[in-house]
Design an enzyme around this catalytic site. Sequence first.
Site, PDB file in Angstrom:
ATOM      1  N   TRP A  34     -29.860  57.514 111.450  1.00  0.00           N
ATOM      2  CA  TRP A  34     -28.356  57.007 110.416  1.00  0.00           C
ATOM      3  C   TRP A  34     -27.640  56.286 111.033  1.00  0.00           C
ATOM      4  O   TRP A  34     -27.765  55.481 111.924  1.00  0.00           O
ATOM      5  CB  TRP A  34     -27.650  58.042 110.552  1.00  0.00           C
ATOM      6  CG  TRP A  34     -26.710  57.467 109.386  1.00  0.00           C
ATOM      7  CD1 TRP A  34     -26.341  57.193 107.949  1.00  0.00           C
ATOM      8  CD2 TRP A  34     -25.310  56.642 109.715  1.00  0.00           C
ATOM      9  NE1 TRP A  34     -25.887  56.185 107.673  1.00  0.00           N
ATOM     10  CE2 TRP A  34     -24.475  55.897 108.534  1.00  0.00           C
ATOM     11  CE3 TRP A  34     -24.230  56.463 110.790  1.00  0.00           C
ATOM     12  CZ2 TRP A  34     -23.796  55.257 108.851  1.00  0.00           C
ATOM     13  CZ3 TRP A  34     -23.327  56.490 111.351  1.00  0.00           C
ATOM     14  CH2 TRP A  34     -22.921  55.483 109.460  1.00  0.00           C
TER      15      TRP A  34
ATOM     16  N   HIS B 240     -22.971  61.506 100.861  1.00  0.00           N
ATOM     17  CA  HIS B 240     -23.526  60.803 100.654  1.00  0.00           C
ATOM     18  C   HIS B 240     -24.212  60.025  99.529  1.00  0.00           C
ATOM     19  O   HIS B 240     -25.064  58.921  99.472  1.00  0.00           O
ATOM     20  CB  HIS B 240     -24.336  60.017 101.940  1.00  0.00           C
ATOM     21  CG  HIS B 240     -24.186  59.976 103.209  1.00  0.00           C
ATOM     22  ND1 HIS B 240     -24.984  60.001 104.230  1.00  0.00           N
ATOM     23  CD2 HIS B 240     -23.115  60.269 103.396  1.00  0.00           C
ATOM     24  CE1 HIS B 240     -24.221  59.543 105.503  1.00  0.00           C
ATOM     25  NE2 HIS B 240     -22.999  59.769 105.151  1.00  0.00           N
TER      26      HIS B 240
ATOM     27  N   GLU C 215     -31.301  59.552 107.205  1.00  0.00           N
ATOM     28  CA  GLU C 215     -30.193  60.134 106.863  1.00  0.00           C
ATOM     29  C   GLU C 215     -30.694  58.927 105.895  1.00  0.00           C
ATOM     30  O   GLU C 215     -30.096  57.821 106.576  1.00  0.00           O
ATOM     31  CB  GLU C 215     -28.938  60.243 107.518  1.00  0.00           C
ATOM     32  CG  GLU C 215     -27.840  60.809 106.771  1.00  0.00           C
ATOM     33  CD  GLU C 215     -26.247  61.159 107.380  1.00  0.00           C
ATOM     34  OE1 GLU C 215     -26.894  61.217 108.483  1.00  0.00           O
ATOM     35  OE2 GLU C 215     -25.914  61.680 107.358  1.00  0.00           O
TER      36      GLU C 215
ATOM     37  N   ASP D  10     -27.324  63.638 103.717  1.00  0.00           N
ATOM     38  CA  ASP D  10     -26.072  64.415 103.161  1.00  0.00           C
ATOM     39  C   ASP D  10     -25.009  64.264 103.154  1.00  0.00           C
ATOM     40  O   ASP D  10     -25.167  63.771 101.199  1.00  0.00           O
ATOM     41  CB  ASP D  10     -25.070  63.137 104.852  1.00  0.00           C
ATOM     42  CG  ASP D  10     -23.332  63.208 104.844  1.00  0.00           C
ATOM     43  OD1 ASP D  10     -22.602  64.191 104.150  1.00  0.00           O
ATOM     44  OD2 ASP D  10     -23.397  62.966 106.241  1.00  0.00           O
TER      45      ASP D  10
ATOM     46  N   ASP E 219     -16.925  59.681 100.561  1.00  0.00           N
ATOM     47  CA  ASP E 219     -17.501  60.349 102.236  1.00  0.00           C
ATOM     48  C   ASP E 219     -15.716  60.852 103.104  1.00  0.00           C
ATOM     49  O   ASP E 219     -16.725  59.815 104.270  1.00  0.00           O
ATOM     50  CB  ASP E 219     -18.025  59.739 102.444  1.00  0.00           C
ATOM     51  CG  ASP E 219     -19.128  60.629 103.421  1.00  0.00           C
ATOM     52  OD1 ASP E 219     -19.402  61.198 103.516  1.00  0.00           O
ATOM     53  OD2 ASP E 219     -20.101  59.429 104.393  1.00  0.00           O
TER      54      ASP E 219
ATOM     55  N   ASP F  78     -21.291  68.578 109.174  1.00  0.00           N
ATOM     56  CA  ASP F  78     -21.349  66.866 109.965  1.00  0.00           C
ATOM     57  C   ASP F  78     -19.682  66.326 109.046  1.00  0.00           C
ATOM     58  O   ASP F  78     -19.581  65.778 107.592  1.00  0.00           O
ATOM     59  CB  ASP F  78     -22.183  65.636 109.427  1.00  0.00           C
ATOM     60  CG  ASP F  78     -21.617  64.335 109.275  1.00  0.00           C
ATOM     61  OD1 ASP F  78     -21.136  64.379 110.505  1.00  0.00           O
ATOM     62  OD2 ASP F  78     -22.367  63.559 108.824  1.00  0.00           O
TER      63      ASP F  78
ATOM     64  N   HIS G  29     -27.057  66.945 106.263  1.00  0.00           N
ATOM     65  CA  HIS G  29     -25.819  67.534 106.747  1.00  0.00           C
ATOM     66  C   HIS G  29     -24.435  67.652 106.066  1.00  0.00           C
ATOM     67  O   HIS G  29     -24.513  67.421 104.824  1.00  0.00           O
ATOM     68  CB  HIS G  29     -25.382  66.157 106.736  1.00  0.00           C
ATOM     69  CG  HIS G  29     -25.442  65.393 108.412  1.00  0.00           C
ATOM     70  ND1 HIS G  29     -25.659  64.759 108.796  1.00  0.00           N
ATOM     71  CD2 HIS G  29     -26.678  66.457 109.361  1.00  0.00           C
ATOM     72  CE1 HIS G  29     -25.880  64.104 109.989  1.00  0.00           C
ATOM     73  NE2 HIS G  29     -26.072  65.312 110.570  1.00  0.00           N
TER      74      HIS G  29
ATOM     75  N   ASP H  94     -15.698  62.742 104.517  1.00  0.00           N
ATOM     76  CA  ASP H  94     -15.667  64.558 105.425  1.00  0.00           C
ATOM     77  C   ASP H  94     -14.842  65.022 106.272  1.00  0.00           C
ATOM     78  O   ASP H  94     -14.399  65.579 106.919  1.00  0.00           O
ATOM     79  CB  ASP H  94     -16.442  63.489 106.688  1.00  0.00           C
ATOM     80  CG  ASP H  94     -17.685  62.911 107.100  1.00  0.00           C
ATOM     81  OD1 ASP H  94     -18.442  63.264 106.953  1.00  0.00           O
ATOM     82  OD2 ASP H  94     -18.184  61.454 107.451  1.00  0.00           O
TER      83      ASP H  94
ATOM     84  N   LYS I 270     -26.937  56.627 102.522  1.00  0.00           N
ATOM     85  CA  LYS I 270     -25.765  57.136 102.629  1.00  0.00           C
ATOM     86  C   LYS I 270     -25.759  56.227 101.164  1.00  0.00           C
ATOM     87  O   LYS I 270     -27.190  54.824 101.195  1.00  0.00           O
ATOM     88  CB  LYS I 270     -25.749  56.046 103.818  1.00  0.00           C
ATOM     89  CG  LYS I 270     -24.180  56.536 103.165  1.00  0.00           C
ATOM     90  CD  LYS I 270     -23.282  56.245 104.673  1.00  0.00           C
ATOM     91  CE  LYS I 270     -22.329  56.052 104.928  1.00  0.00           C
ATOM     92  NZ  LYS I 270     -20.467  56.256 105.696  1.00  0.00           N
TER      93      LYS I 270
END
Length: 431
Positions: A197, A275, A238, A272, A307, A339, A299, A309, A240
């Site tokens: 990533w 993303h 990955e 993810d 995003d 993640d 993820h 997290d 995004k």
Amino acid sequence: MKRPSYKIIYQEKNEMSLRYESAKAEYAKYGVDTDAAIKKLKAVPIAVHCWQGDDVTGFDHDGPLTGGIQTTGNYPGKARTPEQLMADMDKAMSLCPGTKKLNLHACYAIFEKGEFVDRDKIEPKHFKKWVEFAKERGMGIDFNPTFFSHPMVKNGLTLTSPDEEVRKFWVNHGKACIRISEYFAKETGIPCVMNIWIGDGFKDVPADRMGPRLRYKKSIEEILSEPFDKKLVKPCVESKVFGIGVESYTAGSAEFTLSFAAMHDGVLPLMDNGHYHPTELVSDKIPALLCFYPEIALHITRGVRWDSDHVLLFDDETKEMAKEIVRCDALDRVYMALDYFDASINRISAWTVGIRSWQKALLSALVTPNAELKKLQDNAEFTKLMVMQEQMKTLPFGDVWAQYCEECGVASDLSWFDEIMKYEKDVLLKR
Ligand code: RNT
Ligand code: ZN
């Protein structure tokens, strides 16, 4: 606190198993075998990310976190050494049921006192202590090259940089990581998922969108030209949509990474769920990719408005993603990694809540009468399908979850949190 007497503990245990027996009977009415679900889940590996414990810092630099990702909060007790991080992870994992895999970033290399090795030159030996840690606990290891938080990130670019010196440095980092990934797989006997990533992109309207992507393509191909056994190392890319400071353009977009993985044998796409644009759902993308790719990677995170997290919870989309994996019968085709990172609350609790949430989501998917529901859909019985799906929501899932926890030797009640509070007082606040 006074210890409860054995009589009380015994009564509680008895009550619990009665509750489980009754839940089991309830699920059986819908053709669900809860024992089988519990048994199946125990063997499913979930990759636990080391970076929740120290706000994505690592041990190879003391600069800021870059790459368009951010942690917020300043909760006391952050891990600052490998020993602390390992102890904290151990604590969190000991409170969670199921099979775990260790997920490391390259910036967590462990050097000898006074030693420094730059990212393009790191070697397996810099991860020996992690291998020991994983092996002692019977875990495999997944790996991530770290293309951020480093002075060689020039103008926000790494593998897409037009500066050959910069690009080559990061290609060499990727190659070093392939060698380390293969070492992990050989040592643990479990394949290593290596995820690429990069946060490369532009804050404002670019003049060339294809150039950086062509360089990214070339760079990943160069990294993958490092010889490795495809059975041991599973490279992923990955995607995004945007990052902080790179709002206008991200080189590794969804179309780019999906196409790259599709065109390169043995490369997996990694999604993810933070993303994508807010109304896009990874739960819907999982079955789409499973129609084409033998294996995919995830993820798993929780985005709040962006995003962000946030710590994973047992919420609707989390459940929906787990359901898709289970009803596509793809538990062995989807590499699942957590993640998220929250620095505003107790980090061990953050880890634990997230791991337990994903375990809950999988268990809940496994005790869903998927075949029955599918039949309703295929027979166009949409009224009953809705009614059944609603009915499932109030079945005594908590009792099945409690049984799973007990069988895995972890607390089903909140005593895991008492343990974290004790650890905070005895260990974290003394750092
Ligand atoms: C960033 C990506 C990436 C990182 C980790 C630390 O948006 O999700 O996977 O979170 O590599
Ligand atoms: Zn991610």
